[in-house]
Structure formats: structure tokens, C-alpha cells
Design an enzyme around this catalytic site. Structure first.
Site, PDB file in Angstrom:
ATOM      1  N   HIS A 102       0.827  -1.208   0.000  1.00 47.38           N
ATOM      2  CA  HIS A 102       0.000   0.000   0.000  1.00 47.38           C
ATOM      3  C   HIS A 102       0.856   1.251   0.000  1.00 47.38           C
ATOM      4  O   HIS A 102       0.620   2.192  -0.782  1.00 47.38           O
ATOM      5  CB  HIS A 102      -0.932  -0.009   1.227  1.00 47.38           C
ATOM      6  CG  HIS A 102      -1.773   1.217   1.353  1.00 47.38           C
ATOM      7  ND1 HIS A 102      -1.377   2.310   2.099  1.00 47.38           N
ATOM      8  CD2 HIS A 102      -2.969   1.541   0.824  1.00 47.38           C
ATOM      9  CE1 HIS A 102      -2.301   3.251   2.020  1.00 47.38           C
ATOM     10  NE2 HIS A 102      -3.282   2.803   1.261  1.00 47.38           N
ATOM     11  N   CYS A 486      -3.423  -2.720 -15.719  1.00 49.66           N
ATOM     12  CA  CYS A 486      -3.549  -1.594 -14.785  1.00 49.66           C
ATOM     13  C   CYS A 486      -2.767  -1.819 -13.497  1.00 49.66           C
ATOM     14  O   CYS A 486      -2.863  -1.023 -12.558  1.00 49.66           O
ATOM     15  CB  CYS A 486      -5.007  -1.297 -14.462  1.00 49.66           C
ATOM     16  SG  CYS A 486      -5.875  -2.621 -13.602  1.00 49.66           S
TER      17      CYS A 486
END
Length: 547
Positions: A102, A486
Site C-alpha cells: 500500500h 492496470c
């Protein structure tokens, strides 16, 4: 001067040099100085390129309050609830997590330097200390450090940074890259109007991934989201702030495609930790007794949330979630066209974590019905596309079924595009957690168990084979199917060369990686054309499964 051609000039440029231009950096003099070399106290993973200097801060709330200062946010790991503090800081340093964790993904998206997976650091966020395991040296909140996100180095003193302009010759060279025919398009991963605006300035040709969950963490929005999760109240309020954000994104990307991923992460990521619960929070979220709130939070715990209730599974179980998001997207597009008839919003609605045909059919029909209803209500024609994110290996193996699925009501194909979410596809195919890979992947690469970190450069023989297999069978079932990537591999030059070789249509990456991708896709096309004249369609069809 006629000394070389544009194509030959492009082939001589090192993509690493482009990457360095885009971020604050330490000067060559600084890097070679004894002040720098003698004060490198730890080395982690290069999570986000560039240099940052600032005071250590351990709490995201503290970073938000002191956003006018130069800060380095230090955490064991980051989660979506930390984004406010990450945005307020000059750079991010974590003791755990890989280059697609993250912290790293968000940092690259915002162009912030990040060092992650620095295993020699023992971070005690409560005590406000960062201890070097190897030496016992302790850094406290307020101490000034520097981080080099391009090398993963942590420097225990302040090192001066310098910045480089991206104007002039740099822009001219990138325009040459855009002129290369039969090359991949470069889109961006962006979650807000400002992100989309910056990406377009850097040359993005649209948005390949908007992560709707990043719209939920503003301080005034998070309580609304939490109340909906825990009590099923206020979904209309969530829809309205999403509608506002989508208006900004469509305006920034007017005339270009905007691919919006339906809500993907498990809901517990939006909830407070039990230790954070107090009387005021309980009342804010509609609970009289704090213990009841704690019980509700703990009831949503999952042992392995990455493979749990998230993506399309969440949308199927939580009825109304998909409808709400599609309403927000389509009304936002209609708002723009109503205000300006020349506006051209181009929404693409992407269903995540699909693993079987029934999941996709259920969600695609709900998306389509909602989109058509909004168009009828607003009396405005808004072209849109429906597709899926291929991130579960089983989805790659049944790509012909997904691409060939037909709406029985009108006889039209339901799936317009595949977008390969190569971060999760790599995790699931290789059985490696990207958040924990930093412990052993560097050693695997060093000892040649792996040629590269598979979260940085695509694993061509395994994950890449699945992408090729899926692309082939998807296009056979639907010749007009759009194919793209992506995941963070979309900004990696070596991976871009592979995606070009198999005939995909575009890659999407973080805004500050767009210029690197523009150069890399041109180099890939030039190199391929020198060897062969195979067209994009034929590059896909030349793949023979099992060969």
C-alpha cells in the site's frame, strides 16, 4: 542537425534517467559526499523514486496537523486510513511491505519518495521511536532524516535535495515517443480530479484505473462510510460525495476514457481498530455502548482478507453497493453534459475480482440496468463500457466465457474490455504476498532463484503466460475486446516491452510513471518493428497455448 533520427535518439535514452528527472533528488555531489555515505543507517526497498528530507512523525493524525512542515511518515506498514498523513508528508518509510505494498503504490501515485520493507527498523508507533536492530541506535519523533526512494537508503541526517524541470527538451523528446505508430497507449491510475489533471499534464491518454475506495478516507467522509458499513445507513450520502469526485475526474479527463473499478477492498479496512473506540466514536457511528461497536468491528475480522469478502463478492453480498456506485458515475457524467453540451465524459465500469461467469453476469447486468436507467432519467446519452479486471487466475483461464457472454435481452456482448490487475494476479499465481515479499524476494533475486522481483517486472513464464492465454481466448470470443494492464507493471519498461510483444492495447500506471511509460512503449515498438512487421492482432494470435 541531421545527425540521427528521432527513433534512434529515443532508443539511446535510459528510462532511469527519465525517472530521475520527475522527482526531487540528491545531487551527485551529495551522493558522493562523506556526509551521505557515512550516515546511511539502513537500506530497504525502493518503493517510490526521489529524495525526501524531514522530521520523523509516527502518527498520521499528527502529520495531517503539521502539513506545513517537512515530515517523513514512519510506520510499520500503511493502510488506506493513513492516506491523509501520507499526503501531508514529504516521504514515507515503512519497516514492512514490498514494492507493491500500500505504501509504495500510493507513494508512486502521488510522486512521493518511499522506502518500504526496511527490515532493520523496529518501529514503535506508540512510543514514537524507530530503532536500528543492527546497532541499537534510536531515532525519535522530531529527529530529521533523509530517504532515497530510488535506492532504498535511509540517511540519519539532513541531505539537501534538488529538483529538475520537465519543460523544454524533455517535453520535446516525449512528443517524439508519442509519434511512434502501432505502439501501446499510456493511461494512468488516478483517484481524484487533481491526480487526473497532473497525469494529463504528464501525457496520460485517459485513466485505466480509478480506485473508488480512495474517495472514502477524507475526515468528513469516513464516519459516513463507517456508519453505512456497520448499520446499513447513509448509502445515499456516500453516493453524493462519489458523484462529486467523479465530476472532477471526468472534467479533468474530458474526451478521454475513465475506467472506474467498483469497490474492491474488504470493508474492515475502513473501520477503526478496537483500541481506537471510545464513547464519542460509538455515538458518532450510532452505538450507545462502545462495547457494541467493538463487537461489530471484530465480527468483520477475516483471517485472509485478500482472498475474502471483497471485489464483486462484496457487491453481490451487499446489495445496492454496485447500483449506488454506477448511479454516482453516470449522474456525474450527465451533470457535465447538462452543464456543457460539448463535454465528452467516457466512463468505463470495471468489475473486480471476478472468478466465475455467474459473478460477472450478475454484476454486469446490474451495471448495465442501472446505467441505462440513469440515461433514461436524465434524458442524456452517455456512452459507456463494461469490463472486468482479470486478477484471479481462474478468470484468465475462462476468458473466452467472460468475453463471449451475451445479454439475452438485446443479444449484445456484455464485456467490452479486460484489464489485467497484475499485482493481485502475481500474488495469486505465485502464492506470494506482496506485503510480505520484502523479507525474501531480494535474497531470491540475489541468489538467482528469480531473475527479477515479480512485483516489479512481470513473470513472463507464469503470470505472463496467463495474460497471453487470456488475451488470445478473449479476442477469439470477442474480436473487439480491449486489452490492457492496470497493475504497477504498467510503468515498468521491461514489462511494457512484454505487453507490447503480445499485442495489448494500453498500459496504465501511476501519474509520475507516465513519462517513463511513454518512452518505454515507444522503444518497445521501435525495437519490435526492426525485427518483425507483425500487427497487434497477429501478435496475440501467434501465441499457441502449450507451445
Amino acid at each position: 542537425e541531421g545527425l540521427t533520427t528521432k527513433e534512434d535518439a529515443l532508443m539511446k535514452i535510459d528510462s532511469d534517467h527519465v525517472r530521475q528527472i520527475l522527482h526531487p533528488a540528491f545531487s551527485k555531489e551529495a551522493l558522493n559526499s562523506s556526509k551521505y555515505k557515512d550516515n546511511v543507517v539502513a537500506v530497504g526497498l525502493a518503493g517510490g523514486p526521489g529524495a525526501a528530507v524531514g522530521k520523523i512523525v509516527f502518527q498520521t493524525s499528527e502529520a495531517e496537523k503539521r502539513s506545513d512542515e517537512k515530515l517523513i511518515l514512519v510506520r510499520e506498514v500503511t493502510s488506506p486510513e493513513d492516506v491523509g498523513g501520507m499526503w501531508a508528508s514529504q516521504g514515507i518509510l515503512t519497516s514492512r511491505g514490498g514494492i507493491t505494498s500500500h505504501a509504495a503504490v500510493v507513494a508512486r501515485g502521488w510522486g512521493k519518495p518511499c522506502v518500504c520493507g526496511c527490515e532493520d527498523l523496529l518501529v514503535d508507533e506508540t512510543a514514537g521511536t524507530m530503532t536500528l536492530k543492527s546497532t541499537g541506535k534510536v531515532f525519535k519523533a522530531g529527529d530529521v532524516i533523509s530517504i532515497n526512494g530510488s535506492t532504498g537508503e535511509v540517511i540519519g541526517v539532513e541531505i539537501e535535495t534538488s529538483s529538475v524541470s520537465v519543460e523544454g527538451p524533455f517535453g520535446i523528446v516525449l512528443s517524439w515517443a508519442d509519434e511512434i505508430e502501432d505502439s501501446l497507449k499510456v493511461l494512468t491510475n488516478a483517484d481524484s480530479g487533481p491526480d487526473a489533471t497532473k497525469a494529463r499534464e504528464l501525457g496520460a491518454q485517459g485513466i485505466g484505473l480509478t480506485r473508488t475506495e480512495h474517495q472514502f478516507f477524507a475526515p468528513d467522509r469516513l464516519p459516513v462510510v463507517r456508519r453505512w458499513i456497520l448499520r446499513g445507513e447513509g448509502l445515499d450520502k456516500v453516493r453524493e460525495f462519489q458523484r462529486s469526485d467523479f465530476r472532477d475526474i471526468f472534467k479533468a479527463m474530458d474526451g478521454l476514457p475513465v475506467t472506474v473499478r467498483m469497490l474492491d477492498p474488504p470493508l474492515h479496512e475502513f473501520l477503526p481498530r478496537p483500541a481506537q473506540v471510545n464513547d464519542d466514536m460509538a455515538k458518532l457511528l450510532g452505538f450507545e455502548d462502545p462495547d457494541e461497536l467493538v463487537e461489530a468491528i471484530e465480527s468483520m475480522h477475516e483471517e485472509n482478507p485478500m482472498l475474502g469478502l471483497r471485489g464483486c463478492r462484496l457487491a453481490i453480498v451487499r446489495e445496492g453497493l454496485t447500483t449506488m456506485q454506477v448511479e454516482a458515475i453516470m449522474h456525474a457524467a450527465a451533470d457535465l453534459k447538462e452543464k456543457n453540451s460539448a463535454a465528452n465524459p467516457r466512463p468505463r465500469l470495471m468489475i473486480p475480482l471476478v472468478g466465475n461467469i455467474n459473478e460477472f453476469k450478475h454484476q454486469a447486468l446490474e451495471v448495465k440496468a442501472t446505467a441505462e436507467r440513469v440515461k433514461e432519467e436524465r434524458k442524456i446519452n452517455i456512452p459507456y463500457e463494461i469490463g472486468t479486471m482479470i486478477e484471479v487466475p481462474r478468470a484468465a483461464l475462462i476468458s473466452d466465457q467472460l468475453a463471449g457472454l451475451v445479454d439475452e435481452a438485446d443479444g449484445k456482448k456484455l464485456c467490452d474490455f479486460f484489464s489485467y490487475g497484475t499485482n493481485d494476479l502475481t500474488q495469486m499465481t505465485m502464492g506470494i504476498s506482496r506485503d510480505d515479499a520484502g523479507v525474501f524476494i531480494p535474497k531470491y533475486v540475489e541468489r538467482e532463484f528469480l531473475p527479477e522481483d515479480p512485483f516489479k517486472t512481470i513473470d513472463e513464464d507464469g503470470v505472463g503466460w496467463l495474460v497471453k492465454y487470456s488475451a488470445l481466448n478473449g479476442r477469439k470470443a470477442n474480436p473487439n475486446l480491449s486489452l490492457s494492464v492496470c497493475g504497477e507493471h504498467g510503468g515498468d519498461p521491461a514489462s511494457i516491452k512484454f505487453f507490447d510483444s503480445i499485442g495489448l492495447d494500453y498500459v496504465s500506471c501511476s501519474p509520475f510513471r507516465v513519462p517513463v511509460a511513454r518512452l518505454a512503449k515507444a522503444q518497445a515498438a521501435i525495437g519490435r518493428r526492426k525485427k518483425t512487421l507483425v500487427t497487434k492482432k497477429d501478435r496475440i494470435l501467434q501465441f499457441v497455448p502449450g507451445a
